[in-house]
Design a protein around this motif. Structure first.
Motif, PDB file in Angstrom:
ATOM      1  N   MET A 213      35.783  44.132  36.673  1.00 59.22           N
ATOM      2  CA  MET A 213      35.071  45.326  37.116  1.00 59.22           C
ATOM      3  C   MET A 213      35.491  45.640  38.545  1.00 59.22           C
ATOM      4  N   ALA A 214      35.886  46.876  38.782  1.00 57.48           N
ATOM      5  CA  ALA A 214      36.281  47.291  40.125  1.00 57.48           C
ATOM      6  C   ALA A 214      35.059  47.347  41.034  1.00 57.48           C
ATOM      7  N   PRO A 215      35.159  46.832  42.281  1.00 58.73           N
ATOM      8  CA  PRO A 215      33.983  46.832  43.172  1.00 58.73           C
ATOM      9  C   PRO A 215      33.416  48.221  43.428  1.00 58.73           C
ATOM     10  N   ASP A 216      34.283  49.232  43.505  1.00 59.94           N
ATOM     11  CA  ASP A 216      33.779  50.571  43.796  1.00 59.94           C
ATOM     12  C   ASP A 216      33.090  51.202  42.591  1.00 59.94           C
ATOM     13  N   ARG A 217      33.194  50.590  41.423  1.00 53.26           N
ATOM     14  CA  ARG A 217      32.544  51.132  40.229  1.00 53.26           C
ATOM     15  C   ARG A 217      31.288  50.357  39.849  1.00 53.26           C
ATOM     16  N   PHE A 225      26.582  45.213  34.486  1.00 55.26           N
ATOM     17  CA  PHE A 225      27.225  43.911  34.367  1.00 55.26           C
ATOM     18  C   PHE A 225      27.252  43.443  32.908  1.00 55.26           C
ATOM     19  N   LEU A 226      26.119  43.591  32.231  1.00 51.22           N
ATOM     20  CA  LEU A 226      26.028  43.106  30.847  1.00 51.22           C
ATOM     21  C   LEU A 226      26.864  43.944  29.895  1.00 51.22           C
ATOM     22  N   ALA A 227      27.168  45.178  30.263  1.00 52.20           N
ATOM     23  CA  ALA A 227      27.942  46.038  29.370  1.00 52.20           C
ATOM     24  C   ALA A 227      29.342  45.511  29.121  1.00 52.20           C
ATOM     25  N   HIS A 228      29.841  44.634  30.001  1.00 52.02           N
ATOM     26  CA  HIS A 228      31.177  44.076  29.826  1.00 52.02           C
ATOM     27  C   HIS A 228      31.178  42.833  28.955  1.00 52.02           C
ATOM     28  N   CYS A 229      30.003  42.359  28.556  1.00 53.22           N
ATOM     29  CA  CYS A 229      29.908  41.121  27.781  1.00 53.22           C
ATOM     30  C   CYS A 229      30.007  41.410  26.287  1.00 53.22           C
ATOM     31  N   PHE A 255      29.676  32.496  28.202  1.00 54.17           N
ATOM     32  CA  PHE A 255      29.672  33.781  27.525  1.00 54.17           C
ATOM     33  C   PHE A 255      31.063  34.384  27.624  1.00 54.17           C
ATOM     34  N   ARG A 256      31.271  35.438  26.856  1.00 54.21           N
ATOM     35  CA  ARG A 256      32.580  36.070  26.794  1.00 54.21           C
ATOM     36  C   ARG A 256      32.508  37.500  27.324  1.00 54.21           C
TER      37      ARG A 256
END
Length: 841
Positions: A213-217, A225-229, A255-256
């Motif tokens: 995840m890009a820091p500016d996003r 955060f959980l959306a990437h899991c 977790f993945r």
């Protein structure tokens, strides 16, 4: 968790990243400074030192040290475990030790050199040594830094142990293990902090890099955060972020995440839930590390994925235990696997492999009171401590405990607390007899397994409770037991659906009628809900009432249909009603939208019986239900079933009926119960409930003998009834029972003449071992026993005498009136006994 319109809460940075590491990265370094340098950069401390246990296990030796206070604070090279120092005290107790200037002064001379008293110090133990962090007294280690350092130290220790060669330990002069990752940050560890009340998360650049995840996003929302899991891993993560479901303590899970290039990446999280001043969980602080390097190939990932798929199909708690045992014992080469859930303060074992009691410790065998042992947790202090910590614990040589836990795995033991919704709901023990070293992939598999199984166990416990409640409701609406039949054997089976509420509208009933007849009923109310079960109970009660009243089969079904139409429900029901004369073998069939019965003839041939039928109940108020008549020979088997047994999403109705005919034809008829079980087949997943009613018609070996007498309303009517009865009993060879029978006849006939109008008929029927006396009159009112009987009473004693002298008695409605009957046991007679024909009065 906060939404888009939630209050913005700024979470300050925990501490400044060290110079040259603004993004959480580390300056290049290697050799024996690697681990100390990494901890130094993460902690922002002035000095970090790593002490390891020597090969003799008697002292801790300095292996690595780094920091700006390295020259000013000369650290001892060796700490004997018998000496008193912050390092040895922390290692021996197994608990972190935090000391300020005041506490350091109490130690005085430590080792070869004294430690300055103008510093703050932390000693963090691990299995092979101790991590020492030092900072200036002014900076100190506040509570937040301490929590982060303890969590991070656990991560470092786990990595060092995981990458050590089997059988080796870290020693002075031996380079620390090289962790496969980037040169700048071998551990690839980032830190984060989460405020539970707002759902705001503060994560450093390393954490964002790990989840791609890009820091500016990153907007600071935990939802982002959980959306990437991976969705399958969300339940375990949600147990750490949902307010009200989190409990204080340490957590560890894997977790993945799915990276933008499609790569599936494993991450490992170690965190600690902190409470506020009221004791409520308030914040979560932790570290996230790249766990992909610990997985040496795709095989471990696929193994976890197969386990997740198997657990998804595991419905009950026992299913979860079976899946877990098969997933661990074989792949890990373990000698013992135990799976248990926690109920109050007891460890309730649900699965053991091997299942023999002799393979388990004596303490377990003493608690083997049922299928599996049931042990108090307080009797296993080592296990209790692991459950409190909530983290996977591994002992390569077995725990040195006196509570019998070491006997589970003398060569190696893994204890897996099973977390779910913020608490430990169960435990799994994996033991080896021979010395066992835990490889990195085994550690990863065990950690991942604990998280997956914990969620599956929680889900299975809820399913079991719901399934038990639904099954209890369903079975309370079905007959508790089937009556014994003269001339046949009836058995029934019911299986609830394994989807939804698991309660449905299938029902069955066996209703004894007068004069050797019996009614067999099976039905199915539309739907799977409490409403369907309620309608089912009402329909079963109504059909039984109509049948006992003496109505013919088509009238019984017609009355039930009009009743269901009048109930104004959106549900309809199907039904198959069979009335069978057990003496003659004549059967009358009525179908209301239901499947036709199956018939197995005495010669073994099987057919789907062709019968006329009407529409389902509750559709048309004036619907007609024609009857089909058939004669049954002794040895015939009649099967009534619901569509859940012969139809599903993958099985067509025609194929299912054909298969049931084949099973019925090939099954031995000597045991109807086994026949029913065979027709049900395996216990696989069912989307519909199933009801099966099976009756084997044998015919009566001893045909009943009957006689009847019309009682005229004359002053001496009772005398004539007694004379007829005495004459009949002499003809049947029952002179010894005459006194009892004559008394019952006198009371029943007198009661009918005094309290009713119209004709009265007396019927006598002699079966194999019972004599039935029945008096029929034109009044529908059933006889009632007197409430109070004293010496002044002049009436009401007749029914009490009948009840006292009879083995059984009762009253049934018959054609607008009633029939009061009594049964008296008589000596059994053979088929060649008296066969007097009916005597008419």
């Amino acid at each position: 968790m906060s939404g888009d319109g939630g209050t913005e809460v700024e979470v300050p940075r925990l501490w400044a990243d060290p110079a040259g590491g603004a993004d959480g990265g580390l300056p290049p370094g290697g050799g024996e400074e690697a681990v100390a340098g990494q901890v130094l950069a993460f902690a922002g401390a002035a000095l970090v030192a790593v002490y390891v246990l020597d090969e003799g296990g008697r002292s801790l030796r300095l292996a690595q040290a780094s920091g700006r206070l390295r020259e000013r604070i000369p650290l001892p090279d060796v700490y004997a475990l018998s000496s008193r120092s912050p390092v040895t005290d922390a290692y021996c107790t197994g608990h972190p030790l935090w000391l300020g200037p005041a506490e350091l002064g109490s130690y005085g001379e430590t080792g070869q050199r004294p430690l300055p008293v103008d510093i703050s110090l932390g000693a963090l133990p691990w299995r092979l040594g101790c991590l020492l962090v030092v900072d200036d007294a002014e900076a100190g280690f506040d509570a937040e830094r301490r929590d982060f350092l303890e969590v991070y130290a656990d991560q470092v220790a786990a990595r060092l142990e995981a990458h050590g060669e089997p059988g080796s330990v870290l020693t002075v002069g031996r380079p620390p293990p090289v962790l496969p990752a980037t040169a700048s940050d071998p551990l690839r560890v980032g830190k984060f902090s989460l405020v539970l009340s707002t759902g705001r998360i503060d994560a450093d650049a390393r954490v964002l890099e790990l989840v791609d995840m890009a820091p500016d996003r990153f907007d600071g929302r935990v939802e982002t955060f959980l959306a990437h899991c991976v969705p399958d891993d969300l339940p375990a993560l949600m147990s750490l972020v949902e307010p009200g479901k989190v409990t204080s303590g340490s957590r560890e899970l894997e977790f993945r995440v799915r990276r933008t290039n499609g790569e599936l990446r494993w991450l490992q999280m170690r965190c600690r839930v902190l409470a506020d001043h009221t004791g409520r969980p308030d914040r979560v602080v932790g570290v996230v590390a790249d766990a992909h390097a610990l997985r040496r190939g795709a095989d471990e990932v696929s193994r976890v994925q197969r386990l997740a798929a198997a657990l998804a199909d595991a419905m009950s708690v026992r299913d979860v235990g079976r899946v877990m045992v098969s997933a661990l014992r074989g792949p890990l080469g373990a000698d013992r696997v135990a799976f248990a859930e926690i109920e109050s303060d007891r460890l309730v074992v649900l699965a053991l492999d091997p299942p023999e009691p002799s393979a388990w410790p004596d303490a377990w065998q003493s608690e083997w009171r049922s299928e599996w042992p049931d042990l108090p947790i307080r009797a296993l202090p080592t296990l209790a401590g692991t459950l409190r910590e909530g983290r996977v614990s591994l002992w390569p040589e077995g725990p040195a405990s006196g509570d019998g836990l070491a006997d589970v795995g003398p060569g190696g033991l893994a204890v897996l607390p099973l977390p779910a919704e913020g608490r430990v709901v169960g435990a799994c023990l994996v033991g080896w007899d021979a010395p066992h070293e835990f490889r990195p992939e085994e550690r990863s598999l065990l950690t991942a397994t604990a998280g997956l199984v914990g969620q599956a166990l929680k889900r299975a416990r809820a399913f079991d409770a719901e399934h038990e409640l639904a099954t209890t409701l369903q079975r309370s609406l079905l007959p508790r037991r089937l009556p014994a039949l003269a001339g046949g054997v009836a058995v029934a089976r019911y299986l609830p659906a394994m989807a939804g509420l698991a309660v449905g509208g299938d029902w069955y009933d066996v209703i004894p009628l007068s004069e050797g007849r019996v009614a067999l009923v099976i039905g199915d109310v539309q739907g799977h809900s409490a409403a369907a079960a309620t309608i089912m109970g009402q329909m079963r009660t109504a059909i039984r009432a109509y049948a006992v009243e003496g109505h013919p089969p088509d009238v019984v079904v017609s009355h039930a249909n009009r009743l269901l139409v009048g109930m104004e429900t959106d549900l309809f029901a199907t039904c198959c009603y069979v009335e069978l004369d057990m003496e003659e073998g004549d059967a009358w069939f009525v179908r209301a939208g239901h499947l036709p019965p199956l018939l197995r003839h005495p010669d073994g041939s099987t057919e789907e019986l062709t019968t006329e039928g009407g529409p389902p109940l509750g559709v048309l108020a004036d619907a007609e239900f024609p009857m089909t008549t058939l004669g049954l020979a002794p040895g015939t088997v009649l099967a009534l079933l619901t569509d859940g047994l012969v139809e599903s999403q993958i099985l067509h109705l025609e194929d299912g009926m054909r298969r049931m005919c084949e099973v019925l034809r090939s099954t031995d008829t000597s045991d109807p119960g086994r026949m029913a079980d065979t027709m049900l087949g395996g216990g696989g997943r069912r989307d519909d409930d199933v009801a099966l009613l099976l009756m084997r018609y044998d015919g009566m070996k001893v045909r009943p003998v009957r006689a009847s007498w019309t009682v005229w309303r004359l002053p001496d009517a009772v005398m004539h009834a007694r004379r007829f009865t005495a004459r009949t009993l002499r003809a049947w060879g029952l002179a010894e029972e005459a006194d009892v029978v004559l008394l019952i006849v006198s009371e029943m006939v007198t009661n009918a003449l005094v309290h009713t109008q119209g004709s009265v008929r007396l019927d006598l029927a002699l079966a194999a071992d019972r004599l039935r006396v029945a008096v029929t009159d034109g009044s529908p009112r059933a006889p009632a026993k007197p409430v109070i009987v004293d010496w002044e009473s002049t009436g009401g004693r007749g029914i009490l005498l009948v009840e006292a002298m009879s083995a059984a008695w009762g009253s049934v409605p018959v054609s607008g009136g009633k029939q009061v009957w009594s049964e008296i046991p008589v000596p059994p007679r053979e088929a060649s006994g008296p066969d007097a024909g009916p005597v008419a009065g």
